[in-house]
Enzyme design. Structure first.
Site, PDB file in Angstrom:
ATOM      1  CB  CYS A 107      32.120  47.907  36.570  1.00  0.00           C
ATOM      2  SG  CYS A 107      31.061  46.461  36.359  1.00  0.00           S
ATOM      3  CG  HIS A 125      38.140  46.739  37.097  1.00  0.00           C
ATOM      4  ND1 HIS A 125      37.100  47.398  37.722  1.00  0.00           N
ATOM      5  CD2 HIS A 125      37.549  45.835  36.264  1.00  0.00           C
ATOM      6  CE1 HIS A 125      35.943  46.920  37.285  1.00  0.00           C
ATOM      7  NE2 HIS A 125      36.182  45.961  36.411  1.00  0.00           N
ATOM      8  CD  GLU A 163      43.436  46.811  36.549  1.00  0.00           C
ATOM      9  OE1 GLU A 163      43.381  47.899  37.165  1.00  0.00           O
ATOM     10  OE2 GLU A 163      42.702  45.830  36.833  1.00  0.00           O
ATOM     11  CE  LYS A 168      35.880  45.439  41.027  1.00  0.00           C
ATOM     12  NZ  LYS A 168      36.892  46.504  40.809  1.00  0.00           N
ATOM     13  CG  HIS A 171      32.681  43.752  40.338  1.00  0.00           C
ATOM     14  ND1 HIS A 171      32.523  45.112  40.443  1.00  0.00           N
ATOM     15  CD2 HIS A 171      32.979  43.512  39.026  1.00  0.00           C
ATOM     16  CE1 HIS A 171      32.721  45.666  39.262  1.00  0.00           C
ATOM     17  NE2 HIS A 171      32.996  44.723  38.390  1.00  0.00           N
ATOM     18  CG  PHE A 230      29.905  44.215  31.247  1.00  0.00           C
ATOM     19  CD1 PHE A 230      31.144  43.709  31.582  1.00  0.00           C
ATOM     20  CD2 PHE A 230      28.799  43.414  31.466  1.00  0.00           C
ATOM     21  CE1 PHE A 230      31.283  42.445  32.127  1.00  0.00           C
ATOM     22  CE2 PHE A 230      28.911  42.142  32.003  1.00  0.00           C
ATOM     23  CZ  PHE A 230      30.167  41.657  32.337  1.00  0.00           C
TER      24      PHE A 230
END
Length: 417
Positions: A165, A305, A316, A337, A342, A403
């Site tokens: 991502c 994110h 985060e 998002k 996403h 990931f």
């Protein structure tokens, strides 16, 4: 050596909120959700039956029939966004040295539609191998950057980054670095993804990563809300033209903003979960600030994110308070998002574009769908809940984490001569 300055001179977008930059930005500021029931396939038997699909995209606006058939959807979106961005930047003008313009793209998965279709077809047969001759060229993740370069004759650096991502933020940072080192005059960068199909939905369901709020898709992506239950899958393509400042000025290009730094790090912790204390996120923001040559108190906005997962959102925000201290309570923070879903490997590109437009317009897009405060979150952070906020934004950061523990952050500021 003296680094060259790098500015953004073109933007293009095919997104769940609109198929051009203006529609995307208008809907983002308005707090509109791009989520709805899946139309691409019968999702009745899937745990998640909704997504943020691209809507109303017309292939014929960008491709003839034969060309379209030879491309995966992720390339359709990426090429279309690049066509918009190149036109916006004026890079098709006479006198442009196309040997000095590159393409650095990002995609985490690439041609998943193509891979699925070919393997499904093989599985239905008698075992005799019958594969489309375009199977591999449609599927491989780097092919979109190749097609973009061929479309325009750009012969500068050309490759694709894959960091889950964080892919398109990694691509953007690479483009920034090549230009400031004098290795290209301009680079088309960004990312694209098209994973809304049986394999994509089923795979992420198996990871227990996506929201199951089928009764209310438009409110399912709710970063920082107490009842968040996972991300909403999105798709699309976004392109940004990065250009060396003197080259842009010499041809009279309009300038959206300046890119001043980027950082990367690895969590070295887990294949899918973030480090619980936000260690990798802390490192990546510190490195981005150092690379930009600015202090933490210069930052006005962070596009997080913010995927709407229980662990990721907390980690985060911990990292932000660790890095920024008191400044964390003076800045705006938001997760777009909540509206776009996403976009996986294209998340960095669509969020970098939002960050550039925030800096240009002094409007912070909201984090929508906040209904119930999360007692584990610091209530003094301004997470720009539910409604856009006007404020002067001189410097902003866009974060993306993937990931495998891949982290990337880019720093943007208002352009000043």
């Amino acid at each position: 050596m003296q680094f060259k300055r790098v500015v953004v001179t073109g933007l293009g977008a095919v997104t769940p909120l609109g198929n051009n930059v203006n529609d995307y930005w208008t809907n983002l500021v308005a707090g509109k959700s791009g989520a709805a029931p899946i139309t691409r396939f019968d999702a009745t038997k899937f745990k998640t039956r909704f997504a943020c699909e691209v809507k109303g995209f017309k292939l014929e606006d960008y491709f003839d029939r034969k060309e379209a058939q030879r491309l995966d959807a992720f390339s359709h979106y990426g090429i279309a966004a690049s066509v918009q961005a190149v036109a916006d930047a004026g890079l098709e003008a006479e006198g442009i040295d196309r040997n000095e313009i590159g393409v650095i793209w990002g995609s985490g998965i690439g041609g998943l539609d193509t891979f699925q279709a070919e393997t499904f077809n093989f599985g239905r047969g008698d075992g005799t191998p019958r594969f489309n001759p375009f199977f591999i060229p449609k599927m491989i993740a780097d092919i979109c950057s190749g097609h973009i370069s061929m479309r325009f004759g750009f012969r500068g650096p050309n490759f694709t980054t894959v960091s889950a991502c964080a892919s398109s933020t990694s691509a953007l940072i690479d483009a920034f670095t090549y230009i400031r080192l004098g290795k290209a005059n301009a680079i088309v960068t960004g990312g694209s993804e098209a994973a809304i199909n049986e394999s994509g939905i089923g795979g992420f369901n198996a990871c227990q990563a996506m929201s199951l709020r089928n009764d209310s898709p438009e409110t399912a992506s709710r970063p920082y809300d107490k009842d968040r239950d996972g991300f909403v899958l999105g798709e699309g393509g976004v392109a940004l033209v990065l250009e060396e400042l003197d080259h842009a000025l010499a041809r009279g290009a309009k300038i959206y903003a300046e890119v001043i730094g980027g950082g990367m790090s690895g969590d070295a912790y887990h294949i899918t979960a973030p480090h619980p204390e936000g260690l990798g996120a802390t490192l990546v923001m510190k490195r981005a600030l150092k690379d930009a040559g600015i202090s933490a108190d210069a930052v006005d906005y962070i596009n997080t994110h913010g995927t709407s997962t229980p662990l990721g959102d907390l980690a985060e925000l911990k990292a932000i308070t660790n890095v920024f201290g008191d400044q964390a309570y003076k800045m705006n923070i938001s997760s777009t998002k909540s509206m776009t879903g996403h976009l996986l490997g294209a998340a960095g590109a669509i969020e970098a574009m939002a960050t550039v437009l925030t800096v240009q317009n002094d409007i912070v897009p909201p984090t929508i769908n906040n209904f119930t405060p999360d007692p584990e979150l610091d209530p003094n952070l301004n997470l720009t809940f539910n409604k856009a906020q006007k404020r002067t934004v001189n410097v902003a950061i866009s974060n993306t984490f993937g990931f495998g523990g891949h982290n990337a952050a880019v720093v943007v500021r208002k352009y000043k001569a």
